[in-house]
Scaffold this motif. Structure first.
Motif, PDB file in Angstrom:
ATOM      1  N   LEU A  65     -18.903  -4.985  -7.214  1.00 50.80           N
ATOM      2  CA  LEU A  65     -18.151  -6.227  -7.389  1.00 50.80           C
ATOM      3  C   LEU A  65     -18.843  -7.383  -6.672  1.00 50.80           C
ATOM      4  O   LEU A  65     -19.017  -8.468  -7.233  1.00 50.80           O
ATOM      5  N   VAL A  66     -19.291  -7.142  -5.444  1.00 50.60           N
ATOM      6  CA  VAL A  66     -19.987  -8.184  -4.677  1.00 50.60           C
ATOM      7  C   VAL A  66     -21.296  -8.556  -5.354  1.00 50.60           C
ATOM      8  O   VAL A  66     -21.628  -9.737  -5.492  1.00 50.60           O
ATOM      9  N   MET A  67     -22.039  -7.557  -5.815  1.00 51.13           N
ATOM     10  CA  MET A  67     -23.307  -7.825  -6.498  1.00 51.13           C
ATOM     11  C   MET A  67     -23.071  -8.586  -7.800  1.00 51.13           C
ATOM     12  O   MET A  67     -23.841  -9.483  -8.141  1.00 51.13           O
ATOM     13  N   ASN A  68     -22.007  -8.246  -8.543  1.00 53.75           N
ATOM     14  CA  ASN A  68     -21.701  -8.944  -9.787  1.00 53.75           C
ATOM     15  C   ASN A  68     -21.345 -10.401  -9.538  1.00 53.75           C
ATOM     16  O   ASN A  68     -21.690 -11.265 -10.344  1.00 53.75           O
ATOM     17  N   ILE A  69     -20.679 -10.696  -8.435  1.00 55.07           N
ATOM     18  CA  ILE A  69     -20.338 -12.086  -8.110  1.00 55.07           C
ATOM     19  C   ILE A  69     -21.604 -12.892  -7.866  1.00 55.07           C
ATOM     20  O   ILE A  69     -21.760 -13.996  -8.400  1.00 55.07           O
ATOM     21  N   PHE A  70     -22.522 -12.366  -7.052  1.00 59.16           N
ATOM     22  CA  PHE A  70     -23.801 -13.052  -6.833  1.00 59.16           C
ATOM     23  C   PHE A  70     -24.567 -13.205  -8.145  1.00 59.16           C
ATOM     24  O   PHE A  70     -25.158 -14.241  -8.422  1.00 59.16           O
TER      25      PHE A  70
END
Length: 119
Positions: A65-70
């Motif tokens: 989820l964090v990687m997808n936001i970036f």
């Protein structure tokens, strides 16, 4: 039929689509922190070169989820818009509808590539 579809796809637009994923991967790999994101881009470039006969399964946890936001902020939106525009153009003709559907599949993947598995 999938082999013929992949061949036609590669000749009539898949090559440029895959190159855009490779370009994103190279830009991410320039920084040491972005290497995991760049590696994912190169995996998805292979899918973008030859998408017929492959399916995408979404999953993942907090890290994806964090990687997808970036990813969405820095690279996902331009790739998704490219695939959406090409998909709409291809769906104008009856012959181009299967190719347009593949572009729509890749547009969704361009927004959320982490936690996705290609089967």
């Amino acid at each position: 039929m999938g082999c013929l579809g992949n061949l036609l796809w590669f000749v009539f637009g898949g090559f440029t689509s895959g190159l855009s994923w490779c370009a994103a991967g190279v830009l991410w790999c320039i920084t040491i922190v972005g290497i995991p994101i760049g590696k994912q881009c190169f995996k998805l470039a292979g899918l973008s070169f030859f998408p017929f006969g492959k399916e995408i399964v979404y999953g993942g946890g907090a890290a994806s989820l964090v990687m997808n936001i970036f990813w969405i902020i820095l690279s996902g939106i331009p790739l998704a818009l490219e695939h959406l525009a090409t998909g709409v153009i291809l769906c104008v003709t009856i012959v181009g509808i299967p190719f347009g559907r593949q572009h729509f599949k890749l547009a969704k993947l361009a927004l959320m590539p982490f936690g996705a598995a290609v089967i």
